[in-house]
Design a protein around this motif. Structure first.
Motif, PDB file in Angstrom:
ATOM      1  N   ARG A 107       0.835  -1.221   0.000  1.00 47.76           N
ATOM      2  CA  ARG A 107       0.000   0.000   0.000  1.00 47.76           C
ATOM      3  C   ARG A 107       0.861   1.258   0.000  1.00 47.76           C
ATOM      4  O   ARG A 107       0.563   2.224  -0.679  1.00 47.76           O
ATOM      5  CB  ARG A 107      -0.945   0.002   1.215  1.00 47.76           C
ATOM      6  N   LYS A 108       1.958   1.219   0.770  1.00 51.36           N
ATOM      7  CA  LYS A 108       2.883   2.359   0.825  1.00 51.36           C
ATOM      8  C   LYS A 108       3.483   2.625  -0.549  1.00 51.36           C
ATOM      9  O   LYS A 108       3.562   3.769  -0.998  1.00 51.36           O
ATOM     10  CB  LYS A 108       4.016   2.083   1.824  1.00 51.36           C
ATOM     11  N   LYS A 109       3.898   1.540  -1.223  1.00 52.59           N
ATOM     12  CA  LYS A 109       4.484   1.676  -2.564  1.00 52.59           C
ATOM     13  C   LYS A 109       3.477   2.278  -3.535  1.00 52.59           C
ATOM     14  O   LYS A 109       3.810   3.147  -4.343  1.00 52.59           O
ATOM     15  CB  LYS A 109       4.932   0.299  -3.077  1.00 52.59           C
ATOM     16  N   GLU A 110       2.236   1.798  -3.443  1.00 57.97           N
ATOM     17  CA  GLU A 110       1.182   2.298  -4.340  1.00 57.97           C
ATOM     18  C   GLU A 110       0.916   3.787  -4.096  1.00 57.97           C
ATOM     19  O   GLU A 110       0.732   4.560  -5.032  1.00 57.97           O
ATOM     20  CB  GLU A 110      -0.107   1.485  -4.144  1.00 57.97           C
ATOM     21  N   GLN A 111       0.913   4.193  -2.811  1.00 56.76           N
ATOM     22  CA  GLN A 111       0.695   5.609  -2.471  1.00 56.76           C
ATOM     23  C   GLN A 111       1.844   6.479  -2.958  1.00 56.76           C
ATOM     24  O   GLN A 111       1.638   7.577  -3.461  1.00 56.76           O
ATOM     25  CB  GLN A 111       0.518   5.758  -0.949  1.00 56.76           C
ATOM     26  N   GLU A 112       3.072   5.961  -2.811  1.00 54.89           N
ATOM     27  CA  GLU A 112       4.248   6.702  -3.284  1.00 54.89           C
ATOM     28  C   GLU A 112       4.200   6.895  -4.791  1.00 54.89           C
ATOM     29  O   GLU A 112       4.486   7.973  -5.308  1.00 54.89           O
ATOM     30  CB  GLU A 112       5.524   5.964  -2.887  1.00 54.89           C
ATOM     31  N   LEU A 113       3.826   5.824  -5.490  1.00 51.13           N
ATOM     32  CA  LEU A 113       3.709   5.903  -6.951  1.00 51.13           C
ATOM     33  C   LEU A 113       2.641   6.909  -7.364  1.00 51.13           C
ATOM     34  O   LEU A 113       2.815   7.658  -8.327  1.00 51.13           O
ATOM     35  CB  LEU A 113       3.386   4.524  -7.530  1.00 51.13           C
ATOM     36  N   LYS A 114       1.550   6.905  -6.617  1.00 52.24           N
ATOM     37  CA  LYS A 114       0.443   7.829  -6.894  1.00 52.24           C
ATOM     38  C   LYS A 114       0.901   9.273  -6.741  1.00 52.24           C
ATOM     39  O   LYS A 114       0.681  10.117  -7.603  1.00 52.24           O
ATOM     40  CB  LYS A 114      -0.709   7.547  -5.910  1.00 52.24           C
ATOM     41  N   SER A 115       1.532   9.556  -5.601  1.00 46.73           N
ATOM     42  CA  SER A 115       1.969  10.935  -5.337  1.00 46.73           C
ATOM     43  C   SER A 115       3.074  11.347  -6.312  1.00 46.73           C
ATOM     44  O   SER A 115       3.138  12.488  -6.755  1.00 46.73           O
ATOM     45  CB  SER A 115       2.448  11.087  -3.891  1.00 46.73           C
ATOM     46  N   TYR A 116       3.933  10.393  -6.675  1.00 44.33           N
ATOM     47  CA  TYR A 116       5.022  10.667  -7.619  1.00 44.33           C
ATOM     48  C   TYR A 116       4.453  10.984  -8.998  1.00 44.33           C
ATOM     49  O   TYR A 116       4.861  11.935  -9.651  1.00 44.33           O
ATOM     50  CB  TYR A 116       5.939   9.432  -7.675  1.00 44.33           C
ATOM     51  N   SER A 117       3.465  10.162  -9.407  1.00 48.71           N
ATOM     52  CA  SER A 117       2.878  10.374 -10.736  1.00 48.71           C
ATOM     53  C   SER A 117       2.066  11.661 -10.776  1.00 48.71           C
ATOM     54  O   SER A 117       1.988  12.329 -11.806  1.00 48.71           O
ATOM     55  CB  SER A 117       2.014   9.181 -11.137  1.00 48.71           C
TER      56      SER A 117
END
Length: 203
Positions: A170-180
């Motif tokens: 979930r953390k990775k997915e959130q990081e990817l979201k904020s990065y994108s």
């Protein structure tokens, strides 16, 4: 005793003292059988993993009940005998009771089967599979509890590991979201846009 497929084990105490040990060191997955209101052998059925008292085939209940009746001096001579059965955990033992005597925590959890007569073909079939042993009931129960604890620890460890992996995912997915979102097309500016904004500032 192996009586059905998949096999189940039926066992009983040799005397009231062994019955007392079975009462004390039974397993939570044991089902206790006894002729109602008269003296008889204590017969136990050990449920298979995941099985409940509702899953026991009627043929197995009849086998256990016939074994009780056949090993009751009074009950063996009587017709229309009731045999009661309940989970071991429902057996209640108090200080004032005789050796081998039990009561129940909850009478509503006690079930009953009526036997019209002794069925010799059942009793003879069971006697052919009979073996005699003198196990250490306490040791067997302690081993069972140890295995249960180890299994619970293993399951808890696996659950914690799964939760940890899910959290990391979930953390990775959130990081990817904020990065994108930083590079979202709507938020990006060309050099021309930036130059026009700068020139607007000086107008």
């Amino acid at each position: 005793m192996l009586v059905v497929d998949p096999p189940v084990t039926l066992f009983m105490g040799l005397d009231k003292h062994e019955n007392e040990d079975l009462i004390k060191w039974g397993w939570p997955e044991d089902v206790w059988f006894h002729v109602d209101k008269v003296s008889s052998a204590h017969v136990y059925l050990r449920l298979n993993p995941g099985q409940t008292i509702d899953d026991i085939p009627m043929s197995v209940i009849e086998d256990a009940a016939q074994l009780c009746k056949a090993n009751s001096i009074q009950g063996n001579k009587m017709n229309n005998v009731d045999v009661v059965y309940t989970l071991w955990s429902n057996l209640r033992k108090t200080a004032g009771m005789d050796v081998g005597q039990v009561g129940f925590h909850n009478d509503k959890e006690v079930r009953k089967i009526r036997l019209e007569k002794r069925m010799n073909e059942i009793v003879n079939r069971l006697n052919k599979t009979k073996t005699e042993s003198h196990p250490d009931f306490r040791l067997e129960r302690e081993d069972r509890d140890r295995r249960e604890r180890n299994l619970q620890k293993k399951e808890l460890k696996e659950k914690q590991q799964r939760e940890k992996e899910e959290l990391e995912q979930r953390k990775k997915e959130q990081e990817l979201k904020s990065y994108s979102s930083l590079f979202n097309q709507g938020n990006m500016k060309t050099n021309k846009d930036a130059a026009e904004e700068d020139s607007d500032d000086f107008m």
